[in-house]
Motif scaffolding. Structure first.
Motif, PDB file in Angstrom:
ATOM      1  N   MET A  90       0.833  -1.178   0.000  1.00 25.22           N
ATOM      2  CA  MET A  90       0.000   0.000   0.000  1.00 25.22           C
ATOM      3  C   MET A  90       0.883   1.248   0.000  1.00 25.22           C
ATOM      4  N   ILE A  91       0.483   2.235  -0.746  1.00 28.91           N
ATOM      5  CA  ILE A  91       1.240   3.478  -0.852  1.00 28.91           C
ATOM      6  C   ILE A  91       0.870   4.378   0.319  1.00 28.91           C
ATOM      7  N   THR A  92       1.873   4.855   1.016  1.00 34.52           N
ATOM      8  CA  THR A  92       1.615   5.744   2.144  1.00 34.52           C
ATOM      9  C   THR A  92       1.539   7.192   1.675  1.00 34.52           C
ATOM     10  N   GLY A  93       1.032   8.038   2.539  1.00 33.88           N
ATOM     11  CA  GLY A  93       0.925   9.461   2.224  1.00 33.88           C
ATOM     12  C   GLY A  93       2.287  10.101   2.073  1.00 33.88           C
ATOM     13  N   ASP A  94       3.262   9.604   2.843  1.00 33.56           N
ATOM     14  CA  ASP A  94       4.616  10.158   2.738  1.00 33.56           C
ATOM     15  C   ASP A  94       5.233   9.871   1.375  1.00 33.56           C
ATOM     16  N   THR A  95       4.951   8.697   0.831  1.00 31.96           N
ATOM     17  CA  THR A  95       5.475   8.336  -0.489  1.00 31.96           C
ATOM     18  C   THR A  95       4.867   9.223  -1.567  1.00 31.96           C
ATOM     19  N   ILE A  96       3.578   9.449  -1.455  1.00 31.33           N
ATOM     20  CA  ILE A  96       2.914  10.316  -2.429  1.00 31.33           C
ATOM     21  C   ILE A  96       3.464  11.734  -2.333  1.00 31.33           C
ATOM     22  N   LEU A  97       3.649  12.217  -1.107  1.00 34.95           N
ATOM     23  CA  LEU A  97       4.190  13.561  -0.917  1.00 34.95           C
ATOM     24  C   LEU A  97       5.615  13.667  -1.447  1.00 34.95           C
ATOM     25  N   LEU A  98       6.425  12.659  -1.207  1.00 32.95           N
ATOM     26  CA  LEU A  98       7.799  12.656  -1.721  1.00 32.95           C
ATOM     27  C   LEU A  98       7.810  12.649  -3.251  1.00 32.95           C
ATOM     28  N   ALA A  99       6.934  11.853  -3.849  1.00 29.33           N
ATOM     29  CA  ALA A  99       6.854  11.812  -5.314  1.00 29.33           C
ATOM     30  C   ALA A  99       6.404  13.159  -5.874  1.00 29.33           C
ATOM     31  N   LEU A 100       5.420  13.779  -5.227  1.00 33.27           N
ATOM     32  CA  LEU A 100       4.964  15.103  -5.675  1.00 33.27           C
ATOM     33  C   LEU A 100       6.080  16.141  -5.553  1.00 33.27           C
ATOM     34  N   MET A 101       6.828  16.089  -4.461  1.00 30.60           N
ATOM     35  CA  MET A 101       7.940  17.036  -4.299  1.00 30.60           C
ATOM     36  C   MET A 101       9.014  16.824  -5.353  1.00 30.60           C
ATOM     37  N   LEU A 102       9.286  15.576  -5.670  1.00 31.29           N
ATOM     38  CA  LEU A 102      10.290  15.279  -6.694  1.00 31.29           C
ATOM     39  C   LEU A 102       9.851  15.794  -8.062  1.00 31.29           C
ATOM     40  N   VAL A 103       8.607  15.524  -8.427  1.00 26.65           N
ATOM     41  CA  VAL A 103       8.087  15.981  -9.724  1.00 26.65           C
ATOM     42  C   VAL A 103       8.045  17.510  -9.778  1.00 26.65           C
ATOM     43  N   THR A 104       7.646  18.134  -8.669  1.00 25.84           N
ATOM     44  CA  THR A 104       7.605  19.598  -8.611  1.00 25.84           C
ATOM     45  C   THR A 104       9.003  20.185  -8.744  1.00 25.84           C
ATOM     46  N   GLY A 105       9.966  19.604  -8.069  1.00 25.14           N
ATOM     47  CA  GLY A 105      11.352  20.077  -8.156  1.00 25.14           C
ATOM     48  C   GLY A 105      11.914  19.966  -9.566  1.00 25.14           C
ATOM     49  N   VAL A 106      11.654  18.858 -10.219  1.00 26.07           N
ATOM     50  CA  VAL A 106      12.137  18.664 -11.596  1.00 26.07           C
ATOM     51  C   VAL A 106      11.491  19.682 -12.529  1.00 26.07           C
ATOM     52  N   ASN A 107      10.196  19.917 -12.364  1.00 20.72           N
ATOM     53  CA  ASN A 107       9.519  20.882 -13.236  1.00 20.72           C
ATOM     54  C   ASN A 107       9.942  22.317 -12.949  1.00 20.72           C
ATOM     55  N   MET A 108      10.256  22.634 -11.707  1.00 17.60           N
ATOM     56  CA  MET A 108      10.782  23.971 -11.397  1.00 17.60           C
ATOM     57  C   MET A 108      12.147  24.159 -12.061  1.00 17.60           C
ATOM     58  N   ALA A 109      12.970  23.112 -12.051  1.00 17.93           N
ATOM     59  CA  ALA A 109      14.273  23.194 -12.715  1.00 17.93           C
ATOM     60  C   ALA A 109      14.090  23.378 -14.222  1.00 17.93           C
ATOM     61  N   ARG A 110      13.126  22.673 -14.812  1.00 16.53           N
ATOM     62  CA  ARG A 110      12.843  22.840 -16.236  1.00 16.53           C
ATOM     63  C   ARG A 110      12.391  24.261 -16.538  1.00 16.53           C
ATOM     64  N   TYR A 111      11.541  24.820 -15.668  1.00 16.50           N
ATOM     65  CA  TYR A 111      11.054  26.182 -15.846  1.00 16.50           C
ATOM     66  C   TYR A 111      12.194  27.191 -15.776  1.00 16.50           C
ATOM     67  N   LEU A 112      13.050  27.064 -14.776  1.00 15.41           N
ATOM     68  CA  LEU A 112      14.156  28.016 -14.637  1.00 15.41           C
ATOM     69  C   LEU A 112      15.145  27.906 -15.797  1.00 15.41           C
ATOM     70  N   THR A 113      15.371  26.699 -16.284  1.00 16.13           N
ATOM     71  CA  THR A 113      16.247  26.518 -17.442  1.00 16.13           C
ATOM     72  C   THR A 113      15.635  27.151 -18.692  1.00 16.13           C
ATOM     73  N   ALA A 114      14.340  26.972 -18.881  1.00 13.58           N
ATOM     74  CA  ALA A 114      13.666  27.577 -20.035  1.00 13.58           C
ATOM     75  C   ALA A 114      13.667  29.098 -19.919  1.00 13.58           C
ATOM     76  N   LEU A 115      13.511  29.617 -18.709  1.00 12.14           N
ATOM     77  CA  LEU A 115      13.541  31.062 -18.498  1.00 12.14           C
ATOM     78  C   LEU A 115      14.924  31.629 -18.796  1.00 12.14           C
TER      79      LEU A 115
END
Length: 107
Positions: A1-26
């Motif tokens: 079963m997936i815990t809430g911490d795992t989901i939160l960690l995955a969301l933070m990872l995806v958000t961090g990667v997309n922020m890096a993509r945004y700053l690189t594009a900027l």
């Protein structure tokens, strides 16, 4: 079963990667802006955009320029393409940030 911490960690990872993509594009947009639109480059403090002494009011000028899609009237297709990409990545990154923040309060 997936815990809430795992989901939160995955969301933070995806958000961090997309922020890096945004700053690189900027950063890429500002580099292209120097040749394609020198007046806007000066208005948004292109040389000092990512420095600690960058002028926030000038940076907000770029935000409004991209938000209102003023770049659609520009003749350079590379510049307009970069502006579209920055706009899309900003919307994606902001949405992911708020979803991650909401998930952090729920979990």
């Amino acid at each position: 079963m997936i815990t809430g911490d795992t989901i939160l960690l995955a969301l933070m990872l995806v958000t961090g990667v997309n922020m890096a993509r945004y700053l690189t594009a900027l950063r890429s947009l500002i580099y292209v802006m120097r040749e394609a639109h020198p007046l806007l480059y000066q208005q948004v403090d292109g040389g000092g955009f990512f420095t600690t002494h960058g002028n926030v009011t000038k940076q907000v000028r770029l935000f409004h320029y991209i938000k209102s899609k003023e770049y659609h009237h520009h003749h350079d297709t590379l510049f307009t393409g970069k502006c579209d990409r920055v706009r899309e990545l900003f919307i994606l990154s902001a949405t992911l940030f708020f979803v991650t923040l909401l998930a952090a309060f729920i979990v």
